[in-house]
Design a protein around this motif. Structure first.
Motif, PDB file in Angstrom:
ATOM      1  N   MET A   1       0.751   4.048  12.855  1.00  0.00           N
ATOM      2  CA  MET A   1      -0.604   3.514  12.121  1.00  0.00           C
ATOM      3  C   MET A   1      -0.155   2.176  11.071  1.00  0.00           C
ATOM      4  N   VAL A   2      -0.629   1.028  10.802  1.00  0.00           N
ATOM      5  CA  VAL A   2       0.091   0.404   9.802  1.00  0.00           C
ATOM      6  C   VAL A   2      -0.966   1.056   8.231  1.00  0.00           C
ATOM      7  N   GLN A   3      -1.103   0.643   7.102  1.00  0.00           N
ATOM      8  CA  GLN A   3      -1.433   1.155   6.325  1.00  0.00           C
ATOM      9  C   GLN A   3      -2.491   0.461   6.244  1.00  0.00           C
ATOM     10  N   SER A   4      -2.363  -1.219   6.464  1.00  0.00           N
ATOM     11  CA  SER A   4      -3.918  -1.400   6.414  1.00  0.00           C
ATOM     12  C   SER A   4      -5.190  -1.546   6.769  1.00  0.00           C
ATOM     13  N   GLU A   5      -4.117  -1.075   8.003  1.00  0.00           N
ATOM     14  CA  GLU A   5      -5.560  -0.506   9.670  1.00  0.00           C
ATOM     15  C   GLU A   5      -6.702  -0.042   8.464  1.00  0.00           C
TER      16      GLU A   5
END
Length: 151
Positions: free
Chosen positions: A1-5
């Motif tokens: 999971m990407v932090q901005s998601e």
């Protein structure tokens, strides 16, 4: 999971479980450095502290107060009674109920444990700023309030 998601609820729950497990392991490791016996795990220590704060409490009342199942209380009591840290007494007001009372052996263990628990908590939560601690408490309080079957 990407932090901005935006994380899914499943992602959040998984990281909460993993973090809880990690913190629990580290907590146990820290308090062991204070000479706390292995049988006095974090949950059993919290049980003893609750008993210290509520002397002569009924077994079913302490279960409700700290949010554990009555059978778990029985398991804790059996272990702690065997180690002579508490005793069971008949409730003079209700023949069916049992009161719990700490022994004098328990008090120094609880004092050591409180010190160790405080140091462990400081070390484990040190990465959080004061504001983050407040936010964390708010979030955990909301989750507890909305999901606690004992409240």
């Amino acid at each position: 999971m990407v932090q901005s998601e935006v994380p899914t609820v499943s992602d959040l729950l998984q990281i909460l479980f993993k973090t809880n497990h990690l913190l629990h392991q580290q907590f146990e490791k820290h308090i062991a450095n204070y000479g706390i016996p292995d049988y006095l795990t974090g949950p059993r220590l919290r049980f003893l502290i609750a008993l210290e704060e509520n002397p002569n409490i009924r077994m079913n009342d302490i279960a409700k107060q700290i949010g554990i199942q009555p059978r778990t209380v029985t398991q804790y009591v059996e272990t702690l009674e065997k180690e002579e840290l508490l005793i069971r007494l008949p409730d003079p007001e209700d023949r069916r109920a049992t009161l719990l009372q700490l022994t004098e052996i328990a008090r120094p263990q609880i004092k050591k444990a409180r010190t160790g628990m405080g140091v462990a908590a400081e070390k484990l939560l040190k990465p959080l700023s004061e504001e983050q601690r407040k936010q964390f408490l708010t979030i955990l309080s909301i989750l507890k309030e909305k999901n606690d079957p004992f409240s």
